[in-house]
Motif scaffolding. Structure first.
Motif, PDB file in Angstrom:
ATOM      1  N   THR A 143       0.826  -1.206   0.000  1.00 60.86           N
ATOM      2  CA  THR A 143       0.000   0.000   0.000  1.00 60.86           C
ATOM      3  C   THR A 143       0.865   1.263   0.000  1.00 60.86           C
TER       4      THR A 143
ATOM      5  N   GLU B  81       0.659   3.635   2.024  1.00 60.65           N
ATOM      6  CA  GLU B  81       0.995   3.907   3.422  1.00 60.65           C
ATOM      7  C   GLU B  81       2.211   3.085   3.860  1.00 60.65           C
ATOM      8  N   GLU B  82       2.263   1.816   3.444  1.00 59.69           N
ATOM      9  CA  GLU B  82       3.417   0.977   3.767  1.00 59.69           C
ATOM     10  C   GLU B  82       4.679   1.525   3.106  1.00 59.69           C
TER      11      GLU B  82
END
Length: 148
Positions: free
Chosen positions: A119, A121-122
């Motif tokens: 993702t 975010e990751e």
């Protein structure tokens, strides 16, 4: 935390599996070997990395395998020919490179941008170490890193 990832080139002809630790600082597992290479990802301004936008995470050879498309990989070497840069002969994407350097030993530099299912975010939480490869100063960042 060391985790299994799958990755591929753009056209999907080449697929690979790898074990990487992309966790933020403070959440990472103790690496198998000592050295900064196993505790961060890297962005570099050397001629190869700057032109290809290569964002590398280091994996041990035992934690990496090409699962399909090996026959479509093409190799490129330059300068001292020590690093085997690979790319898909169909779409041109460079999913990984391999080499052996002291004190790292054998390694696979995985192009983090080629990992599937990670993702935004990751990716934003992955620690990055900047290298001044343009000046062979691998132990320090270049003066400007925002373009890397």
């Amino acid at each position: 935390m060391l985790k299994s990832y799958r990755g591929s080139c753009h056209c999907g002809a080449v697929h690979f599996e790898c074990q990487l630790d992309l966790a933020p600082v403070g959440q990472r597992s103790k690496p198998e070997l000592d050295g900064v290479w196993w505790t961060s990802s890297f962005r570099c301004n050397c001629s190869w990395c700057a032109k290809t936008r290569f964002w590398k995470g280091f994996a041990r050879p035992a934690g990496f395998r090409v699962s399909s498309g090996r026959e479509l990989l093409t190799e490129y070497r330059f300068d001292g020919a020590e690093i085997r840069h690979t790319f898909c002969s169909r779409c041109g994407v460079h999913p990984f490179a391999t080499a052996s350097f002291e004190p790292m030993g054998d390694f696979v530099a995985v192009n983090i941008a080629c990992l599937d299912g990670v993702t935004p975010e990751e990716l934003a939480a992955v620690p990055i170490t900047y290298e001044d490869g343009r000046n062979d100063a691998w132990d320090r960042p270049p003066a400007v890193t925002s373009y890397l």
